[in-house]
Design an enzyme around this catalytic site. Structure first.
Site, PDB file in Angstrom:
ATOM      1  N   HIS A  51      68.665  44.494  50.513  1.00 23.39           N
ATOM      2  CA  HIS A  51      69.665  43.788  49.628  1.00 23.39           C
ATOM      3  C   HIS A  51      70.150  44.938  48.526  1.00 23.39           C
ATOM      4  O   HIS A  51      71.223  44.965  48.167  1.00 23.39           O
ATOM      5  CB  HIS A  51      68.915  42.672  49.016  1.00 23.39           C
TER       6      HIS A  51
ATOM      7  N   SER B 197      72.526  39.818  55.554  1.00 22.27           N
ATOM      8  CA  SER B 197      72.352  40.212  54.202  1.00 22.27           C
ATOM      9  C   SER B 197      72.660  41.336  53.578  1.00 22.27           C
ATOM     10  O   SER B 197      72.963  41.554  52.337  1.00 22.27           O
ATOM     11  CB  SER B 197      71.120  39.685  53.629  1.00 22.27           C
TER      12      SER B 197
END
Length: 233
Positions: free
Chosen positions: A180, A128
């Protein structure tokens, strides 16, 4: 090589080969971890982002390897689906070489942010960080292609998705929010720095240099913050 062979080779080279390669790597790693407890323990202990081992034992490969390791089927499946659908688009837009830089370097920055800001007990992994880098590289197109309504529409959709993902992450302690955030910032900067192939005239050379400089500066700052956290400077 005749014309038909040349066209066949060109069609093959135009496929999202790196997206398929990254998918294959994380699939192989997942299967090894799933089928073998010994391999699961080995990848977990040697490949995940774990700050103390990076800072104290200098295991710097952990800034890259977490991108190919996942915790469980749902984690692997979700990231693989996003990589397949988003990766094919980004690789087609930016080309193989630029996509390689965006994916690996934004994921690298995401893991650097995880190293710098997460608690020393945090163990993080997953693609991610790189996926959010791809989102950033797509979102920055909205700045350089303001007159393109198709791009603007897609940018708004992805911006909403990214915003919701980050908001959801605030309420889920298992999500590496810093990873992230670092990934998407890396993607935004890299997308500006490397520009689109055959579209460089849309990108100011000064903006490209500044974006690349900021990326390098942040990498250094994140590393220093990380080792400072462990009292090494």
């Amino acid at each position: 090589m005749n014309y038909q062979q040349q066209m066949k080779l060109k069609r093959w080279l135009n496929k999202p080969l790196l997206t398929y390669t990254f998918l294959a790597i994380q699939t192989i790693v997942f299967l090894l971890m799933f089928l073998s407890p010994a391999m699961d323990n080995w990848f977990y202990s040697t490949g995940t982002m774990f700050g103390p081992r990076v800072a104290i034992l200098h295991e710097y490969w952990r800034f890259i390897t977490p991108m190919f390791i996942h915790f469980g089927l749902s984690h692997y499946a979700l990231n693989s689906v996003v990589l397949y659908f988003m990766g094919t688009q980004i690789e087609n837009i930016y080309g193989h070489g630029r996509f390689l830089f965006i994916y690996l370097l934004s994921g690298f920055m995401g893991n650097m942010a995880s190293f710098a800001f997460n608690s020393p007990q945090t163990v993080a992994a997953g693609s991610s960080t790189a996926l959010f880098g791809m989102f950033g590289a797509f979102l920055i197109l909205g700045v350089h292609f303001k007159e393109n309504m198709a791009i603007q529409g897609m940018v708004r959709q992805f911006a909403l998705f990214v915003g919701m993902s980050l908001l959801f992450g605030l309420f889920d302690s298992t999500i590496d929010m810093w990873g992230h955030i670092g990934g998407i910032i890396g993607g935004l900067l890299l997308g500006s720095a490397i520009a689109l192939p055959k579209q460089q005239e849309r990108y100011s050379i000064h903006e490209r240099i500044i974006a690349g400089g900021i990326f390098a500066f942040l990498i250094v700052i994140l590393f220093l913050l990380g080792i400072r956290k462990y009292g090494l400077i």
